[in-house]
Design an enzyme around this catalytic site. Sequence first.
Site, mmCIF file in Angstrom:
data_model
loop_
_atom_site.group_PDB
_atom_site.id
_atom_site.type_symbol
_atom_site.label_atom_id
_atom_site.label_comp_id
_atom_site.label_asym_id
_atom_site.label_seq_id
_atom_site.Cartn_x
_atom_site.Cartn_y
_atom_site.Cartn_z
ATOM 1 N N ARG A 1 0.825 -1.233 0.000
ATOM 2 C CA ARG A 1 0.000 0.000 0.000
ATOM 3 C C ARG A 1 0.852 1.274 0.000
ATOM 4 N NH1 ARG A 1 -2.275 -3.377 -1.545
ATOM 5 N NH2 ARG A 1 -3.937 -4.607 -0.598
ATOM 6 N N SER B 1 -10.257 -0.348 4.325
ATOM 7 C CA SER B 1 -9.463 -0.859 5.446
ATOM 8 C C SER B 1 -8.799 0.305 6.169
ATOM 9 C CB SER B 1 -8.383 -1.815 4.953
ATOM 10 O OG SER B 1 -9.000 -2.950 4.402
ATOM 11 N N GLU C 1 -3.845 2.845 7.475
ATOM 12 C CA GLU C 1 -3.726 2.740 6.008
ATOM 13 C C GLU C 1 -4.466 3.918 5.374
ATOM 14 O OE1 GLU C 1 -4.352 -1.153 4.269
ATOM 15 O OE2 GLU C 1 -5.437 -0.254 2.591
HETATM 16 C C1 FAD Z 1 -15.445 0.172 0.396
HETATM 17 C C2 FAD Z 1 -13.964 0.305 0.119
HETATM 18 C C3 FAD Z 1 -13.235 -0.807 -0.263
HETATM 19 C C4 FAD Z 1 -11.849 -0.703 -0.513
HETATM 20 N N1 FAD Z 1 -11.172 -1.820 -0.899
HETATM 21 C C5 FAD Z 1 -9.843 -1.724 -1.171
HETATM 22 C C6 FAD Z 1 -9.110 -2.880 -1.588
HETATM 23 O O1 FAD Z 1 -9.627 -3.976 -1.726
HETATM 24 N N2 FAD Z 1 -7.784 -2.714 -1.846
HETATM 25 C C7 FAD Z 1 -7.148 -1.511 -1.732
HETATM 26 O O2 FAD Z 1 -5.945 -1.432 -1.985
HETATM 27 N N3 FAD Z 1 -7.827 -0.413 -1.330
HETATM 28 C C8 FAD Z 1 -9.151 -0.485 -1.054
HETATM 29 N N4 FAD Z 1 -9.831 0.633 -0.639
HETATM 30 C C9 FAD Z 1 -9.102 1.904 -0.462
HETATM 31 C C10 FAD Z 1 -9.044 2.817 -1.695
HETATM 32 O O3 FAD Z 1 -10.095 2.527 -2.598
HETATM 33 C C11 FAD Z 1 -7.708 2.715 -2.410
HETATM 34 O O4 FAD Z 1 -6.628 3.081 -1.577
HETATM 35 C C12 FAD Z 1 -7.658 3.592 -3.671
HETATM 36 O O5 FAD Z 1 -6.487 3.296 -4.390
HETATM 37 C C13 FAD Z 1 -7.689 5.094 -3.360
HETATM 38 O O6 FAD Z 1 -7.898 5.778 -4.578
HETATM 39 P P1 FAD Z 1 -8.573 7.217 -4.625
HETATM 40 O O7 FAD Z 1 -8.571 7.638 -6.048
HETATM 41 O O8 FAD Z 1 -9.889 7.207 -3.940
HETATM 42 O O9 FAD Z 1 -7.527 8.065 -3.806
HETATM 43 P P2 FAD Z 1 -7.804 9.051 -2.558
HETATM 44 O O10 FAD Z 1 -8.460 8.310 -1.479
HETATM 45 O O11 FAD Z 1 -8.464 10.284 -3.043
HETATM 46 O O12 FAD Z 1 -6.307 9.380 -2.121
HETATM 47 C C14 FAD Z 1 -5.498 8.381 -1.532
HETATM 48 C C15 FAD Z 1 -4.040 8.785 -1.619
HETATM 49 O O13 FAD Z 1 -3.661 8.794 -2.981
HETATM 50 C C16 FAD Z 1 -3.176 10.083 -3.356
HETATM 51 N N5 FAD Z 1 -3.627 10.322 -4.732
HETATM 52 C C17 FAD Z 1 -4.885 10.295 -5.223
HETATM 53 N N6 FAD Z 1 -4.866 10.566 -6.543
HETATM 54 C C18 FAD Z 1 -3.580 10.765 -6.887
HETATM 55 C C19 FAD Z 1 -2.902 11.095 -8.083
HETATM 56 N N7 FAD Z 1 -3.542 11.291 -9.250
HETATM 57 N N8 FAD Z 1 -1.551 11.221 -8.050
HETATM 58 C C20 FAD Z 1 -0.857 11.030 -6.902
HETATM 59 N N9 FAD Z 1 -1.435 10.730 -5.728
HETATM 60 C C21 FAD Z 1 -2.785 10.599 -5.730
HETATM 61 C C22 FAD Z 1 -3.755 11.058 -2.352
HETATM 62 O O14 FAD Z 1 -2.928 12.204 -2.198
HETATM 63 C C23 FAD Z 1 -3.767 10.202 -1.099
HETATM 64 O O15 FAD Z 1 -2.499 10.197 -0.491
HETATM 65 C C24 FAD Z 1 -11.209 0.558 -0.382
HETATM 66 C C25 FAD Z 1 -11.945 1.678 -0.020
HETATM 67 C C26 FAD Z 1 -13.314 1.561 0.247
HETATM 68 C C27 FAD Z 1 -14.083 2.800 0.623
#
Ligand code: FAD
Length: 302
Positions: free
Chosen positions: A175, A224, A294
């Site tokens: 992660r 998570s 996380e």
């Molecule tokens: C119901 C649910 C289930 C989930 N299941 C999983 C799973 O199975 N596996 C898993 O790994 N995660 C899971 N997650 C967590 C999440 O979906 C992941 O971490 C996902 O990759 C976050 O993406 P985001 O676009 O929403 O980023 P955000 O939540 O908006 O940001 C997360 C981080 O990424 C950075 N970021 C976002 N966009 C960019 C970009 N373009 N460039 C650089 N940095 C950036 C942000 O600055 C921040 O540090 C889950 C979340 C939920 C709510």
Amino acid sequence: MNRVQETLTPPPPPVFDGRVTEHAPLAPYTWFRVGGAAEMLYAPRNSAALAAALHDWHGPVMPIGVGSNLLVRDGGIDGLVVRLGRGFADIDIKGDTIRAGAAVPDAKLAQAAQRAGLGGLEFYRGIPGTVGGAVRMNAGCHGTETRDRLIEATIVFRDGTLRTLSNADLGFAYRHAALPEDAIVTEAVFRGIPDDPQTIATRMETLMAAREDAQPVREKTGGSTFRNPPGESAWRLIDAAGCRGLRVGGAQVSEKHCNFLINHGEATAADLETLGETVRARVLAASGHDLHWEIRRVGRAI
Ligand SMILES: Cc1cc2nc3c(=O)[nH]c(=O)nc-3n(C[C@H](O)[C@H](O)[C@H](O)COP(=O)(O)OP(=O)(O)OC[C@H]3O[C@@H](n4cnc5c(N)ncnc54)[C@H](O)[C@@H]3O)c2cc1C
């Protein structure tokens, strides 16, 4: 205007190509639906506009995706919050390679690959984030992570330079990608594994059904909350510490999956963070394991 007044006049703010909103509430842009405002929220038109803006902007910068891994604190985020939109939402497939803009939802990436007869990306179907967030978080599940499928990613750095980094350059770990917090992923290239589209679709459906059974996917949550300690499950430790269902204000540890925190609608970011810290303290006391967040907690507390 005399000389003294001239020197006291602040320089005009840089002009950004794209949409800029001052004091933009961020709660609607996060899964938890909590948190304060961004001092400036910027949706750049394209990567050239983003590069120019970062070059000209002198304050802090933070990218967000769809906020599925974010807890924005109640005092909001100072500086420029960058949210990529339409100019970063294309998917282009050639042979077994898939080029996707950073704003593409992970589920769309999985579905486009499936239609093109490319497997190996099914795991993205149930992750609710974007491609940019997936690269930054090395998102993964069911034994596959972003680093297993990614060839390279294009990034705009804080000074406005744009570079393409290989998988190895990105220093992936659990992660985690070894990128500065203010570096912005604009595009990523993945390699799929040729397979029958129907077979891929069936695999995807099986993974989705397992997720629906195990996780509160329709709640206001951040996924998570804590990393799994090596050889352990965070949820098992939280359960054993008696925290299933624990509440602080409008925030609760999910009854369904106790590594998930839920906003019942009236929670503040402070409720959620206090609940998470209470869980950490109880797990430490019960098992000696010091859980690490996380979920990314960002911004200022009130
Ligand atoms: C119901 C649910 C289930 C989930 N299941 C999983 C799973 O199975 N596996 C898993 O790994 N995660 C899971 N997650 C967590 C999440 O979906 C992941 O971490 C996902 O990759 C976050 O993406 P985001 O676009 O929403 O980023 P955000 O939540 O908006 O940001 C997360 C981080 O990424 C950075 N970021 C976002 N966009 C960019 C970009 N373009 N460039 C650089 N940095 C950036 C942000 O600055 C921040 O540090 C889950 C979340 C939920 C709510």
